[in-house]
Design an enzyme around this catalytic site. Structure first.
Site: not given
Length: 814
Positions: A498, A551
């Site tokens: 993330d 990401e």
């Protein structure tokens, strides 16, 4: 009377009496002992014959001393002989001892090295055992029943014995203040347990399995079972393990410092799995006392409680050997990957509105995903977190699956079930930042241990979280070991990392004055770059066939290229640019789309610069963005037609696929993590049709190599026509060595009859998919099979005439 030696503590006097009682005599006035020390009167060997022991007060001592009493001092004891008509009476008193500074530090829970005081220590030719038990009334050795004597006014107990009289590890029997009996080995009678080699590897940031060493682990020493606690806290002056086994009292179990490594440890015999514990840390500079959960804890209490829990080593019997063997040889680059992104807490709830267990999800969720045809499940973080509203992205337990759904073995069962049903599992993992909760990593030992001290480097202003110090070996090792932990201990098939962009740029979401440049004056976080490269190198080496997804929302180059060519080494990267462009285009009214046609086509300019995943993720259906369905313009029919068109575009465009839960059946409301999905809408035809379309697209995608073989290679894609701006139509070819498919998409609600399309070869073109089919609640405008004509069109030698459905997509195969 006996003079108190320190005038600070009451004397304890032990009276040793012969079996025959002392004859009663008149009580003359007590006289002070003479200054000179007389010779000790001789006592016959037969006197006393049998010894009784009892404790008497100072007042009683005074009564027993007669005028003819003679006093002598021998080393640490005073012996008093009273000559009466009876048998001689011998009184032994423990000489009052001033509590040393070292003992006072133990009492105040401020001693840096309690093992140097407590336990057994040589004292000339003897051995002195010192015990500190704040809740004990009396303490004895188990092996011979001899009693340790309390140092008056304290909770210290001592005994000085011949070394050979003690077993290799002595046991203590003690009574607490409620009269309950306890028997245990002394934790301070054991040596250092953590090998220096492990300390060295950790200090170098190279211990991939350090989670097996740090934290709390069932452990045995010389066949004595217990729990070994270890924690890294270099700025601590004292660390204690506290828990339900010691009244959460930091005085009871202070730990041993392992020197320059910054690690503290203690082996507590007799403890078992299931104990609740934390670490109490005294900062050596500020004297601040902190109560912290275990950074390496592998299970935690159900929120809002935060204690760590001792777990037993993994005893789960895995049944996924076939899956793992195949995975290690799996060529994921050239295989289909359709990911169903799931938040376990809100996919579905039980009848009472509570979280489903991992084992229940192993039935319901796995069955659903298998029926829908997805190849993988991606879980929003199930790493332990205190706040439901963070969805797991503010992690406090990097080595523990959340207790919201069950135990670690329950989570293993869930993954095992997925694998046995041919479904891979990817976990969202968050090394970018961590929350400021006082019980967790923030200022763990009173210093900026895991984070940077300077908030310009150590704090995310937008998120209210702290940033890891990737340049510190122990911190980097913590994160690398966490990644390895999930892949190894839980057989996960990959991690989606993330917020990568926030780690790569020192000035990410910061004002001009609010960041610190790197050593070269740039905004690149060089330490984070090195971390990513090592993360990907280690995980790919230790776990062949697993994937690491980034990401990453910027144009940072070579995110998915090998580290040896200067890349970061990720397997795949989310194509955030394509997703934003396409959703922006789809939100336009069809009549205006011709002015935004480039948003459909621009992505192909960079489509093969990275290994891309096409994500319609949770981020697009929260925070006021609305659902995917409600981003679509038009009336109800048009909105569903647009959504079906969007999904067909994604499944036929190069790149792996990801769809967030609820989107597959066109949920109309924005995602709410506090309740389950709106499953009731499947009672309505449009939602049923959308769900069926996604199911069929998954099947089509997995069974046609043209749609996945060259997801990351330009050989698998070729435009037929990307210039039909006025009619908002695009068409392209998807190719493999085995087949070729033709895709054409109409982004207006106007049916295009007899639309001529160029094709590469002559033959019959069968319509194998139509997003406007009545099976999906469409208008059923279609073609069946069409024959090509030798009419050159769109720079191709042949062409076909088609009826294009409104807001529809067709897939043709020759």
């Amino acid at each position: 009377m006996i003079k108190d030696s320190n005038n600070t503590l009451d004397s304890e006097v032990t009276e040793l009496l012969t079996e025959k009682p002392v004859a009663s005599t008149p009580k003359p006035k007590a006289t002070k002992a003479k200054a000179a020390k007389p010779a000790l009167p001789k006592v016959k060997a037969s006197s006393p014959k049998t010894v009784k022991t009892k404790t008497i007060s100072k007042a009683k001592t005074t009564e027993l001393l007669k005028p003819e009493t003679k006093v002598t001092e021998l080393s640490d004891i005073e012996t008093v002989l009273t000559n009466t008509d009876s048998e001689p009476v011998m009184i032994k008193t423990v000489k009052n001892k001033q509590l040393t500074n070292e003992l006072l530090k133990i009492m105040d829970a401020k001693h840096h090295d309690p093992f140097s005081i407590l336990g057994r220590h040589a004292k000339k030719d003897l051995t002195q055992v010192t015990i500190y038990l704040p809740y004990a009334e009396s303490v004895k050795f188990s092996h011979d029943g001899s009693e340790l004597e309390r140092i008056t006014g304290s909770d210290f107990f001592q005994a000085t014995v011949q070394p050979e009289t003690l077993p290799a590890h002595y046991q203590l029997v003690w009574l607490d203040k409620s009269g309950y009996r306890h028997e245990s080995y002394d934790a301070y009678d054991f040596g250092t347990q953590l090998p220096e080699f492990d300390q060295y590897l950790f200090g170098e940031g190279k211990h991939w399995h350090v989670y097996q060493k740090l934290g709390a682990h069932l452990h045995s020493v010389d066949d004595i079972a217990g729990v070994l606690f270890t924690v890294w806290a270099p700025s601590a002056g004292r660390v204690s393990v506290v828990g339900d086994f010691n009244h959460w009292d930091g005085r009871c179990n202070p730990m041993r410092s392992l020197g320059g490594s910054g690690i503290w440890e203690i082996f507590i015999p007799g403890l078992k799995e299931g104990c609740y514990y934390k670490f109490e840390i005294l900062n050596r500079f500020s004297n601040e006392i902190l109560l912290k959960t275990d950074p390496y804890g592998q299970q935690f209490e159900f929120r809002p409680n935060t204690s760590s829990i001792v777990v037993k080593p993994g005893t789960y019997t895995w049944q996924d050997e076939t899956w793992l063997t195949a995975r290690s040889k799996h060529d994921w680059l050239h295989q289909p990957m359709s990911i169903y992104e799931v938040h376990l807490g809100s996919w579905r709830r039980d009848h009472q509105g509570n979280f489903m267990t991992y084992r229940d999800l192993a039935v319901d969720l796995v069955t659903y995903v298998k029926q829908m045809g997805f190849t993988h499940i991606e879980l929003l973080p199930i790493t332990e977190h205190p706040f439901d509203g963070s969805w797991g992205y503010q992690t406090t337990g990097y080595f523990a699956p959340t207790s919201r759904h069950g135990s670690p073995d329950d989570f293993r069962y869930f993954i095992d079930t997925c694998h046995q049903n041919g479904i891979g599992v990817i976990l969202d993992w968050v090394p970018a930042h961590f929350p400021k909760d006082a019980f967790a990593l923030a200022r763990f030992d009173g210093s900026a241990l895991y984070e940077h001290e300077d908030p310009r480097k150590g704090e995310h202003r937008d998120w209210g979280t702290l940033i890891y110090n990737y340049g510190r070996n122990e911190v980097k090792n913590f994160l690398l070991a966490s990644a390895n932990f999930w892949l190894e201990e839980f057989h996960l098939d990959g991690l989606r990392v993330d917020a990568v962009a926030s780690m790569l740029y020192l000035d990410y979401s910061r004002e001009q004055h609010d960041w610190v440049a790197n050593q070269y004056g740039g905004n690149e976080n060089l330490e984070a770059i090195d971390f990513f490269r090592e993360l990907n190198a280690v995980t790919h080496d230790l776990h062949p066939g697993t994937v690491m997804m980034a990401e990453e929302s910027t144009s940072w180059p070579q995110v998915t290229r090998p580290t040896w060519t200067g890349g970061l080494g990720f397997s795949m990267k989310w194509n955030m640019g394509w997703m934003h462009d396409v959703l922006s285009y789809m939100s336009e009214e069809p009549i205006h789309r011709k002015y935004h046609h480039d948003q459909l086509t621009f992505g192909m300019l960079y489509a093969f610069t990275e290994n891309f995943t096409l994500p319609f993720s949770h981020d697009e259906v929260v925070h006021g963005k609305g659902s995917l369905l409600n981003k679509m313009p038009g009336d109800e029919w048009q909105r569903f037609a647009n959504l079906r068109l969007l999904y067909t575009f994604m499944y036929t465009y190069p790149g792996k696929k990801l769809l967030f839960m609820g989107c597959e059946f066109g949920q109309g409301t924005e995602w709410n993590a506090n309740k389950d999905l709106d499953w009731y809408v499947l009672d309505y035809p449009h939602h049923q049709g959308t769900q069926t379309l996604v199911k069929d697209l998954n099947h089509l995608y997995k069974t046609h190599p043209a749609l996945f073989t060259h997801d990351f290679d330009h050989q698998g894609f070729e435009w037929i026509d990307c210039h039909d701006v006025e009619q908002s139509i695009i068409s392209y070819r998807r190719k493999s060595a085995f087949e070729e498919l033709i895709i054409i998409l109409n982004f207006t609600p106007v049916p295009r009859m007899n639309y001529r399309l160029g094709v590469p070869e002559a033959g019959a073109y069968a319509e194998i998919f139509n997003s406007d089919s009545h099976y999906y609640s469409g208008s059923n405008t279609g073609n069946g099979v069409v024959m090509s004509e030798p009419t050159r069109w769109m720079n191709l030698p042949h062409s076909i005439s088609l009826n294009l459905p409104p807001l529809g997509a067709l897939i043709l195969k020759v």
